[in-house]
Scaffold this motif. Structure first.
Motif, short mmCIF file in Angstrom:
data_model
loop_
_atom_site.label_atom_id
_atom_site.label_comp_id
_atom_site.label_asym_id
_atom_site.label_seq_id
_atom_site.Cartn_x
_atom_site.Cartn_y
_atom_site.Cartn_z
N LEU A 1 -5.77 -2.43 -13.36
CA LEU A 1 -6.57 -2.64 -12.15
C LEU A 1 -6.03 -3.78 -11.30
N GLU A 2 -5.44 -4.77 -11.95
CA GLU A 2 -4.92 -5.93 -11.22
C GLU A 2 -3.49 -5.73 -10.75
N SER A 3 -2.83 -4.67 -11.20
CA SER A 3 -1.44 -4.41 -10.83
C SER A 3 -1.38 -3.74 -9.46
N PRO A 4 -0.24 -3.78 -8.77
CA PRO A 4 -0.10 -3.06 -7.50
C PRO A 4 -0.38 -1.57 -7.68
N PHE A 5 -1.10 -1.00 -6.75
CA PHE A 5 -1.51 0.39 -6.85
C PHE A 5 -0.29 1.31 -6.92
N VAL A 6 0.75 0.97 -6.17
CA VAL A 6 1.95 1.82 -6.16
C VAL A 6 2.59 1.86 -7.54
N GLU A 7 2.54 0.76 -8.28
CA GLU A 7 3.09 0.74 -9.63
C GLU A 7 2.24 1.58 -10.58
N PHE A 8 0.94 1.55 -10.40
CA PHE A 8 0.05 2.36 -11.24
C PHE A 8 0.28 3.84 -10.97
N LEU A 9 0.48 4.22 -9.71
CA LEU A 9 0.75 5.62 -9.38
C LEU A 9 2.05 6.09 -10.02
N SER A 10 3.05 5.21 -10.02
CA SER A 10 4.31 5.55 -10.68
C SER A 10 4.11 5.69 -12.18
N LYS A 11 3.30 4.81 -12.74
CA LYS A 11 3.01 4.87 -14.18
C LYS A 11 2.33 6.19 -14.55
N MET A 12 1.54 6.73 -13.59
CA MET A 12 0.85 8.01 -13.84
C MET A 12 1.78 9.21 -13.63
N GLY A 13 3.03 8.94 -13.28
CA GLY A 13 4.01 10.02 -13.16
C GLY A 13 3.95 10.79 -11.85
N LEU A 14 3.32 10.25 -10.83
CA LEU A 14 3.22 10.96 -9.56
C LEU A 14 4.54 10.89 -8.79
N SER A 15 4.87 11.97 -8.12
CA SER A 15 6.10 12.03 -7.34
C SER A 15 5.98 11.13 -6.11
N HIS A 16 7.12 10.87 -5.46
CA HIS A 16 7.12 10.04 -4.25
C HIS A 16 6.23 10.66 -3.16
N LYS A 17 6.29 11.98 -3.04
CA LYS A 17 5.47 12.67 -2.04
C LYS A 17 3.99 12.47 -2.31
N LEU A 18 3.56 12.60 -3.54
CA LEU A 18 2.15 12.43 -3.88
C LEU A 18 1.71 10.97 -3.71
N LYS A 19 2.58 10.05 -4.08
CA LYS A 19 2.25 8.63 -3.90
C LYS A 19 2.06 8.32 -2.42
N SER A 20 2.91 8.87 -1.58
CA SER A 20 2.81 8.63 -0.15
C SER A 20 1.50 9.17 0.42
N ILE A 21 1.09 10.35 -0.03
CA ILE A 21 -0.17 10.93 0.43
C ILE A 21 -1.35 10.05 0.03
N ILE A 22 -1.38 9.63 -1.23
CA ILE A 22 -2.50 8.83 -1.72
C ILE A 22 -2.54 7.47 -1.05
#
Length: 573
Positions: free
Chosen positions: A211-232
């Motif tokens: 929760l305290e980490s950068p959101f973009v790093e958490f999204l990467s940790k969840m295995g989301l693609s660059h396209k999905l990360k950009s949308i979110i």
């Protein structure tokens, strides 16, 4: 004093609160103060409500922007009175670098200026579950407003193509641009967020470290693609700055903030039935807000995002009408020339109007387009022109744009949002560009015309206008040197993009002023956000600072507020 005869006297001359400017924060504060029994006088030198949050006809918008983008601050010099010293109230330019371009002589534009309702502080929308909607329903001002859904949201990919935002389970399954693994990844992630908020089991919760980490790093940790990360990140969590470049990002969103924004968005989807139960009184009795009937619905507004018919300027007007019901006195077209200070203590006493009348109150609220220079400053003109009045964040800017086109950017959609993430327009783009297209079905423009608002955070004019112009060129066919033949030829090579008929670009500096004197408070100026949550939080905080022992819009225990008599509590000179 011939001029004074055109201004009727205001009675009484003493109030609990005087408010200058009818922008959204000032209107909310006037309404909130009136709701707790304070006597309020609400003044505005403009002939319309809303100030910088107004929705104006086309010609009026241009005139207002031009008047507010002057290089010099203006003041009406005032001297001393018998009992107090008088400090001039100066106007502070809000906008600069205004560019207005008209590419065609279009009858629907030239002859129907008053059929436009153009937002000064666009783009701006409401999420159906956000705090401003809660306040609209709690106060009952929804009876003065109508809404329509923003039909769709799109995000630009790296190739410049606009793709639908898959923001729900059904949207994910219907999205033909997502691969099966991407659909599974997105569904799994949304389920994780839902479980975090909807389950008491700690095993289903996101860890505190995440929760305290950068959101973009958490999204990467969840295995989301660059396209999905950009949308979110940019279309749902509404990040301003490039979250992938944490070293230079000026606003890094952590995971806690990111999933809260995600949860707000998801709770807004399909929220057509709006029932709120509020806690009231020392015995914790429950009351249903008077403004909301059980099963209340926003007609024609069933999506996550809605927009008010006749523009965002309807919102401050609605709060003003509620304040008028509670006894607030309104006076438009009334310039305030100075602030009255006690000679001995240097404390605020009241204001002096252009008519010469002096009015008194223990507290004063001022819109950010006005400045009270400190008497310790070298000169009033230097203070106002340099914004040297306890300012912070002086170099944060937002570039705003308004475009008028003949056709919709998406033929099947009338009202829609478009997001250009960082680097989607050009490699050096460090902030997202937000775009809101509106049609005549929300009374933003005449029939057959579309209005588009754009905004982008920036550090300077060059950067901001480059972002907006790049988005405009990506969406519309722009004539070269006003030549309509160039526009038609260009359209053949751009899949018949809508032709740009008219545009206005302008810069706004996001300066924050703080009162140099006790009992004088400045309201927040229009910010860079797509919704009103941040602005409402700042406004409620200001109310609590002025009235620490009062509730911000207390629940009424009796019958609902009576309807406003438009001729009742308003003195409009």
């Amino acid at each position: 004093m011939e001029e004074a005869t055109s201004y009727p006297p205001i009675e009484p001359s003493n109030f609990d609160l005087i408010v200058i400017g009818t922008g959204l924060p000032e209107s909310i504060l006037a309404s909130a103060a009136s709701a707790v029994g304070k006597t309020v006088l609400h003044l505005d030198p403009n002939p319309f409500y809303g100030t910088h949050y107004a929705s104006l006809p086309l010609n009026d918008l241009i005139s207002f922007l031009q008047s507010q983008s002057q290089s010099q601050s203006q003041t009406l010099t005032d001297g001393y009175t018998s009992s107090s010293s008088s400090i001039p109230l100066m106007t502070c330019p809000m906008y600069f670098a205004l560019e207005v371009n008209s590419y065609f002589s279009e009858p629907n534009i030239d002859d129907n200026s008053r059929k436009f309702n153009l937002d000064l502080a666009g783009p701006r929308v409401f999420l159906c579950s956000d705090s401003m909607i809660d306040l609209i329903l709690k106060t009952g001002i929804n009876q003065y407003m109508e809404f329509k859904s923003v039909d769709s949201s799109f995000v630009s990919d790296a190739q410049g193509k606009l793709r639908s935002v898959p923001d729900s389970r059904s949207a994910i399954f219907k999205d033909g641009t997502l691969s099966l693994p991407e659909k599974n990844q997105l569904m799994k992630f949304f389920k994780l967020v839902q479980g975090h908020f909807g389950n008491d089991n700690d095993e289903d919760k996101i860890s505190q470290q995440d929760l305290e980490s950068p959101f973009v790093e958490f999204l990467s940790k969840m295995g989301l693609s660059h396209k999905l990360k950009s949308i979110i990140l940019y279309a749902i969590a509404l990040a301003d700055y490039d979250q992938d470049n944490l070293e230079v990002c000026k606003d890094v969103i952590n995971t806690k903030s990111g999933i809260n924004r995600l949860a707000l968005y998801h709770s807004s989807i399909g929220r057509s039935v709006l029932v709120f139960v509020f806690q009231f009184g020392p015995v914790h009795q429950l009351y249903v807000c008077n403004a909301i009937q059980e099963g209340y619905r926003f007609p024609n507004a069933n999506g996550a995002i809605i927009y008010p018919i006749y523009g965002q300027g309807e919102l401050p007007q609605a709060f003003c009408r509620r304040a008028a019901v509670k006894g607030c006195i309104y006076v438009l077209r009334m310039p305030i020339v100075s602030v009255l200070m006690d000679k001995d203590g240097g404390t605020y006493k009241g204001v002096k109007l252009v008519s010469g009348q002096e009015l008194f109150s223990p507290d004063l609220i001022i819109a950010p387009s006005f400045v009270i220079p400190s008497p310790l400053a070298p000169s009033a003109a230097q203070v106002a022109s340099s914004h040297d009045v306890s300012l912070t964040d002086a170099r944060r800017m937002v570039a705003r744009g308004i475009c008028i086109t003949k056709n919709s950017m998406k033929t099947e959609v009338a009202n829609n949002l478009v997001f250009f993430p960082p680097k989607s327009l050009y490699p050096e783009q460090i902030t997202s560009v937000r775009v809101l297209q509106l049609s005549s079905n929300v009374a933003a423009c005449p029939s057959g015309i579309f209005v588009t608002y754009l905004s982008a955070m920036c550090d300077n004019e060059v950067e901001g206008k480059k972002s907006l112009n790049s988005a405009i060129k990506a969406l519309f066919s722009v004539p070269i040197s006003g030549n309509s033949e160039n526009c038609a030829t260009d359209s053949l090579h751009t899949q018949a993009k809508p032709s740009l008929l008219w545009s206005a670009l302008y810069m706004q500096e996001l300066t924050k002023f703080h009162g140099a004197f006790d009992s004088i408070s400045y309201t927040p100026m229009p910010d860079e956000h797509l919704h009103y949550n941040h602005l409402l939080d700042a406004t409620e905080k200001l109310f609590k600072e002025i009235y620490p022992n009062e509730e911000f819009f207390p629940m009424a225990s009796g019958a609902s507020d009576e309807h406003v008599d438009d001729n009742g509590s308003e003195l409009d000179s």
